[in-house]
Design a protein around this motif. Structure first.
Motif, short mmCIF file in Angstrom:
data_model
loop_
_atom_site.label_atom_id
_atom_site.label_comp_id
_atom_site.label_asym_id
_atom_site.label_seq_id
_atom_site.Cartn_x
_atom_site.Cartn_y
_atom_site.Cartn_z
N LEU A 1 -94.52 2.01 66.91
CA LEU A 1 -93.21 1.63 66.43
C LEU A 1 -92.16 1.82 67.51
O LEU A 1 -92.32 2.64 68.41
N GLY A 2 -91.10 1.07 67.41
CA GLY A 2 -90.01 1.21 68.36
C GLY A 2 -88.97 0.13 68.17
O GLY A 2 -89.27 -0.95 67.65
N LYS A 3 -87.76 0.43 68.59
CA LYS A 3 -86.69 -0.53 68.49
C LYS A 3 -86.90 -1.67 69.48
O LYS A 3 -87.64 -1.56 70.44
N SER B 1 -87.50 -1.34 73.46
CA SER B 1 -88.00 0.00 73.78
C SER B 1 -89.20 -0.02 74.72
O SER B 1 -89.60 1.02 75.24
N LYS C 1 -92.24 -1.78 73.81
CA LYS C 1 -93.48 -1.92 73.05
C LYS C 1 -94.37 -3.02 73.61
O LYS C 1 -95.57 -2.82 73.81
N HIS D 1 -91.76 -3.12 64.55
CA HIS D 1 -90.62 -2.32 64.09
C HIS D 1 -90.66 -2.18 62.57
O HIS D 1 -89.75 -1.62 61.97
N TYR E 1 -92.00 -0.65 59.30
CA TYR E 1 -92.66 0.54 58.78
C TYR E 1 -93.73 0.20 57.75
O TYR E 1 -94.76 0.88 57.66
N CYS F 1 -99.84 6.46 63.53
CA CYS F 1 -98.58 5.85 63.93
C CYS F 1 -97.95 6.65 65.06
O CYS F 1 -97.94 7.88 65.04
N ARG G 1 -94.40 6.52 67.83
CA ARG G 1 -93.09 5.90 68.07
C ARG G 1 -92.81 5.95 69.56
O ARG G 1 -92.99 6.98 70.22
N PHE H 1 -95.60 9.97 64.76
CA PHE H 1 -94.53 9.59 63.84
C PHE H 1 -95.13 9.30 62.47
O PHE H 1 -96.18 8.66 62.35
N PRO I 1 -94.32 7.27 59.20
CA PRO I 1 -93.41 6.25 58.66
C PRO I 1 -93.21 6.32 57.16
O PRO I 1 -92.42 5.57 56.61
#
Length: 218
Positions: free
Chosen positions: A27-29, A32, A34, A188, A190, A199, A201, A210, A212
């Motif tokens: 996961l990541g904004k 970021s 990914k 991104h 969840y 998971c 991040r 992480f 979620p």
């Protein structure tokens, strides 16, 4: 990565090992890193420092052709923007990873996988004649047609509406479970990450464990 200001560290102090049969969500904004990480893990890109191995083979010792040969038949890809060739039919797109196999077997396997993703009647359609959800189902069939050991997925529902995305998620994990394939996906979302056995991040160039659960998709 070089920039006008000098070098830019996108990923650093990062360690990751994925076990056979595991499903891992990263996961990541947006921005970021990914997709950069996924490209490195697949051997599509090369790092400026550090070591990478795919199926136990050090990627730093291989040139581009050798890395492609290592992936052939063993790695499948699912992309956010589908990456279907516009001039090829759904059947021809799915058959592409099997191009080294005899022609009859290639078409038979592609036809079987299109049927498995619910598109058995759309074999002759071009991508532009298919909806976004149908194109992603063609992409899923293409990813699994070689019965790969490992599938990389880059925001597989990013271009789909929520209802269609949910159906694609269900199909992705059904195919993955039936095939026993290792799955590494970046997202991104969840809801998508919760379907994975682990998971992580990605933030500030680093990976961290992480959970979620209880998080809403941004």
């Amino acid at each position: 990565m070089a920039s006008g200001e000098g070098s830019l560290a996108i990923l650093h102090e990062l360690s990751l090992a994925v076990a056979p049969g595991e499903s891992v969500a990263i996961l990541g904004k947006s921005g970021s890193g990914k997709s950069t990480l996924l490209g490195l893990l697949a051997g599509l890109d090369t790092p400026t420092a550090g070591e990478l191995a795919l199926f136990g083979e050090p990627l730093g010792a291989l040139d581009e052709d050798a890395r492609a040969a290592l992936r052939a038949g063993r790695v499948g890809f699912v992309f956010q923007n589908f990456q279907l060739l516009p001039t090829l039919s759904a059947l021809e797109n799915v058959a592409l990873p099997l191009e080294l196999a005899p022609g009859g077997h290639r078409r038979d396997a592609a036809r079987e996988w299109l049927a498995r993703v619910g598109l058995g009647e759309r074999t002759g359609h071009l991508p532009k004649q298919l909806s976004g959800g149908e194109q992603q189902r063609v992409a899923l069939a293409r990813a699994f047609v070689t019965e790969p050991e490992l599938v990389f997925a880059d925001e597989p529902t990013g271009n789909l509406d929520p209802e269609t995305g949910a159906a694609v998620i269900e199909l992705l994990f059904t195919l993955n479970r039936e095939a026993g394939t290792t799955l590494v996906l970046v997202t991104h979302d969840y809801a998508l990450a919760r379907r994975c056995s682990r998971c992580l991040r990605l933030a500030h160039g680093r990976l961290e464990a992480f959970d979620p659960n209880g998080e809403a998709t941004p």
